[in-house]
Write a protein that holds these residues in place. Sequence first.
Motif, short mmCIF file in Angstrom:
data_model
loop_
_atom_site.label_atom_id
_atom_site.label_comp_id
_atom_site.label_asym_id
_atom_site.label_seq_id
_atom_site.Cartn_x
_atom_site.Cartn_y
_atom_site.Cartn_z
N UNK A 92 0.72 -1.15 -0.01
CA UNK A 92 0.18 0.17 -0.14
C UNK A 92 0.96 1.24 0.06
N UNK A 93 0.38 2.27 -0.77
CA UNK A 93 1.09 3.55 -0.56
C UNK A 93 0.11 4.67 0.09
N UNK A 94 0.44 5.12 1.07
CA UNK A 94 -0.42 6.18 1.92
C UNK A 94 -2.00 5.44 1.83
N UNK A 95 -1.87 4.29 2.46
CA UNK A 95 -3.15 3.44 2.64
C UNK A 95 -3.85 3.16 1.43
N UNK A 96 -3.26 3.40 0.30
CA UNK A 96 -4.01 3.08 -1.07
C UNK A 96 -3.50 1.86 -1.79
N UNK A 97 -4.20 0.75 -2.15
CA UNK A 97 -3.54 -0.11 -3.14
C UNK A 97 -4.01 0.28 -4.83
N UNK A 98 -3.20 0.16 -5.48
CA UNK A 98 -3.34 0.27 -6.92
C UNK A 98 -2.51 -0.40 -7.97
N UNK A 99 -3.04 -0.91 -8.99
CA UNK A 99 -4.18 -0.64 -9.84
C UNK A 99 -5.26 -1.71 -8.98
N UNK A 100 -6.37 -1.77 -9.70
CA UNK A 100 -7.52 -2.56 -9.33
C UNK A 100 -7.10 -4.08 -9.29
N UNK A 101 -6.13 -4.69 -10.19
CA UNK A 101 -5.55 -5.95 -10.16
C UNK A 101 -5.14 -6.14 -8.77
N UNK A 102 -4.47 -5.26 -8.17
CA UNK A 102 -3.66 -5.21 -6.91
C UNK A 102 -4.88 -5.30 -5.72
N UNK A 103 -5.78 -4.58 -5.84
CA UNK A 103 -6.98 -4.62 -4.78
C UNK A 103 -7.56 -5.81 -4.86
N UNK A 104 -7.66 -6.60 -6.24
CA UNK A 104 -8.52 -7.84 -6.09
C UNK A 104 -7.62 -8.81 -5.38
#
Length: 317
Positions: free
Chosen positions: A256-268
């Motif tokens: 995670x970077x600053x609490x955000x996971x990108x892109x959507x494939x990483x979220x899945x």
Amino acid sequence: AAAAAAAAAAAAAPSARKPSQRARRRRRQHRERGRRLQPPGAVAVGGERAPPGAHARARALRLASRGAPRMLVPLARLASASAATSRRAPCVGRRARRTARTPAAMSAEPEGDPRKLVAPAAERNKHVIAAQLQRIIFPESGVVVEVASGTGQHVGCFARQLAPALQWQPTEVDAAAFGSIAAHCEGLDNVRAPLVLDASAAAWPAPLEQQAGQVAAVLCINMTHIAPWAATLGLLRGAGRLLRSGGVLALYGPFMVDGVIEPESNVAFDRALRQRNPLWGYRDLEQIKREARAARLAHVQTVPMPANNHLLVLRRE
């Protein structure tokens, strides 16, 4: 009249041609060639055949014969790979195929040492990581401890590609991986025998603890997201104990970077990891940096890497 009509219809219908003698001979040759290529004692599973034995290849070997295109699927190696990588995530989507070390994403070389497991993701990233380690002024001499060596592809590559004066110490939580590590490092004098290491343990194996304050670098690739948070904390504390002043801790993987996971494939992929084990999942880089400070590890830089990965570099104060 009806009989005449039936006879006319039969005459008009296309006749079923029997295969020629040449065609039948070619089919027999193909069948015989396929039987010769299948190893004796192979086990039939789902229409496929698998060679038996503890060292069966984990990469499916396609039969060379044009007329026998079935696959040789190694059940024994898949079972041992599964046991050796029980903490790894299942393959779910593109992200999983890039990072998860499961039997589906891990195979054995089709030729050579059958102990040598190969993870496609490691094959793709090992030279890229090696180039970055050289760029961040990785130590030229001393001991480098690799935590979670997995198949051994990374340590085998780095021991050949980086400074020859470095002594590499591979580790893995399960000794079942040692055969593959040894196979990838065969012939290398600068790689020590692997050690069993649970990174979350309060004390690491004696051969490591005896080098407290002397280790040049600690390296960990693709572990933090497929292990409990306690393993990352233990890694930071252990590196803080082992590293000499100025020693480097390098962490590679998806974060995670600053609490955000990108892109959507990483979220899945993160969602799939947490569904399999609630203690797994992507870790936030800022949280790792905060915990690292408690182990006297200062942040040097975070390097964006291909396939949405990062290389986090920390230095012992």
